[in-house]
Design a protein around this motif. Sequence first.
Motif, short mmCIF file in Angstrom:
data_model
loop_
_atom_site.label_atom_id
_atom_site.label_comp_id
_atom_site.label_asym_id
_atom_site.label_seq_id
_atom_site.Cartn_x
_atom_site.Cartn_y
_atom_site.Cartn_z
N GLU A 1 0.87 -1.04 -0.05
CA GLU A 1 0.01 0.04 0.05
C GLU A 1 0.97 1.33 -0.06
O GLU A 1 0.62 2.17 -0.59
CB GLU A 1 -1.05 0.19 1.37
N THR A 2 2.15 1.21 0.74
CA THR A 2 2.87 2.12 0.75
C THR A 2 3.51 2.69 -0.59
O THR A 2 3.56 3.78 -1.03
CB THR A 2 4.22 1.96 1.78
N LEU A 3 3.60 1.48 -1.19
CA LEU A 3 4.42 1.72 -2.73
C LEU A 3 3.47 2.19 -3.59
O LEU A 3 3.62 3.03 -4.27
CB LEU A 3 4.74 0.46 -3.25
N ASN A 4 2.14 1.71 -3.46
CA ASN A 4 1.04 1.99 -4.44
C ASN A 4 0.76 3.72 -4.10
O ASN A 4 0.46 4.36 -5.12
CB ASN A 4 -0.31 1.31 -4.33
N ASN A 5 1.18 4.32 -3.02
CA ASN A 5 0.77 5.53 -2.63
C ASN A 5 1.79 6.48 -3.32
O ASN A 5 1.65 7.80 -3.46
CB ASN A 5 0.66 6.04 -1.29
N GLU A 6 2.80 6.09 -3.62
CA GLU A 6 4.16 6.59 -3.79
C GLU A 6 4.48 6.66 -5.44
O GLU A 6 5.45 7.11 -6.02
CB GLU A 6 5.55 5.95 -3.22
N ARG A 7 3.44 5.97 -6.10
CA ARG A 7 3.44 6.04 -7.80
C ARG A 7 3.54 7.47 -8.56
O ARG A 7 3.10 8.40 -7.90
CB ARG A 7 2.00 5.27 -8.06
N THR A 8 4.46 7.48 -9.42
CA THR A 8 4.76 8.72 -10.02
C THR A 8 3.96 8.63 -11.31
O THR A 8 3.88 7.52 -11.88
CB THR A 8 6.23 8.89 -10.03
N ALA A 9 3.65 9.81 -11.72
CA ALA A 9 2.93 9.97 -13.04
C ALA A 9 4.23 10.36 -14.19
O ALA A 9 4.06 10.15 -15.24
CB ALA A 9 2.00 11.04 -13.15
N ASP A 10 5.37 10.64 -13.61
CA ASP A 10 6.34 11.03 -14.39
C ASP A 10 7.21 9.92 -15.00
O ASP A 10 7.93 9.15 -14.39
CB ASP A 10 7.58 12.01 -13.68
N PRO A 11 7.27 9.69 -16.35
CA PRO A 11 7.70 8.32 -17.05
C PRO A 11 9.28 8.40 -16.74
O PRO A 11 9.57 7.37 -16.88
CB PRO A 11 7.46 8.72 -18.56
N ASP A 12 9.95 9.45 -16.71
CA ASP A 12 11.24 9.40 -16.32
C ASP A 12 11.73 9.12 -15.19
O ASP A 12 12.85 8.33 -14.88
CB ASP A 12 11.98 10.85 -16.50
N ASP A 13 10.79 8.78 -14.31
CA ASP A 13 10.76 8.42 -12.97
C ASP A 13 10.76 6.75 -12.56
O ASP A 13 10.85 6.27 -11.68
CB ASP A 13 10.49 9.07 -11.78
N LEU A 14 9.95 6.26 -13.68
CA LEU A 14 9.71 4.74 -13.61
C LEU A 14 10.72 3.94 -13.33
O LEU A 14 10.64 3.12 -12.62
CB LEU A 14 8.76 4.58 -14.71
N ALA A 15 11.74 4.18 -14.01
CA ALA A 15 12.97 3.37 -13.86
C ALA A 15 13.51 3.05 -12.47
O ALA A 15 13.83 2.22 -11.94
CB ALA A 15 14.23 3.34 -14.82
N VAL A 16 13.50 4.63 -12.04
CA VAL A 16 14.00 4.56 -10.46
C VAL A 16 13.11 4.10 -9.56
O VAL A 16 13.59 3.28 -8.60
CB VAL A 16 14.39 6.14 -10.10
N GLN A 17 11.98 4.34 -9.93
CA GLN A 17 10.84 3.57 -8.94
C GLN A 17 10.73 2.10 -8.97
O GLN A 17 10.64 1.40 -7.93
CB GLN A 17 9.45 4.28 -9.26
N SER A 18 10.97 1.57 -10.03
CA SER A 18 11.07 0.33 -10.30
C SER A 18 12.24 -0.65 -9.61
O SER A 18 12.02 -1.46 -8.99
CB SER A 18 10.96 -0.06 -11.90
N HIS A 19 13.37 0.19 -9.73
CA HIS A 19 14.64 -0.05 -8.95
C HIS A 19 14.12 -0.07 -7.58
O HIS A 19 14.48 -1.16 -6.83
CB HIS A 19 15.74 0.50 -9.31
N GLU A 20 13.75 0.71 -7.22
CA GLU A 20 13.16 0.97 -5.53
C GLU A 20 12.45 -0.01 -5.10
O GLU A 20 12.45 -0.82 -4.01
CB GLU A 20 12.88 2.43 -5.31
N GLU A 21 11.31 -0.44 -6.00
CA GLU A 21 10.28 -1.41 -5.50
C GLU A 21 11.15 -2.69 -5.56
O GLU A 21 10.63 -3.52 -4.63
CB GLU A 21 9.28 -1.50 -6.59
N TRP A 22 12.07 -3.04 -6.61
CA TRP A 22 12.64 -4.30 -6.61
C TRP A 22 13.64 -4.47 -5.08
O TRP A 22 13.72 -5.71 -4.66
CB TRP A 22 13.61 -4.31 -7.60
#
Length: 130
Positions: free
Chosen positions: A36-57
């Motif tokens: 739930e914490t991760l879902n609340n931190e979702r970004t709309a910026d496509p440039d940040d998706l790679a960083v966010q995916s790595h953090e989720e991993w």
Amino acid sequence: MATTTIEGLSKAQVKKFREQLLAKAEEIRGGMRTGETLNNERTADPDDLAVQSHEEWIFLNRNSIDTMLLREIQESLLRIDAGSYGLCLECEEPISQKRLTAIPWARHCVACQEELAAQEEENRLAERRR
């Protein structure tokens, strides 16, 4: 002097180890994040998706490690209740108090742990060769 409740350990020592195990479990639970914490931190910026995916991993791997440690702690607490805490699960000899002080959730004595680690490494190397 306290009577021995588990081979080589006094009631006071067992109580101390139980308290350490409970404190460590609480510490781990407090540091775990939820999906739930991760879902609340979702970004709309496509440039940040790679960083966010790595953090989720990283988050998922850390939670996996924490979950395994919580299981080991719970197993140790059950062994305390059963009167078998401090005995190696492999050779059934007492685990040194020095080792239990460093790693209260230890399941094996140093000799057996080293042997198990060597076997795991050997299996990993054999798997790579395939």
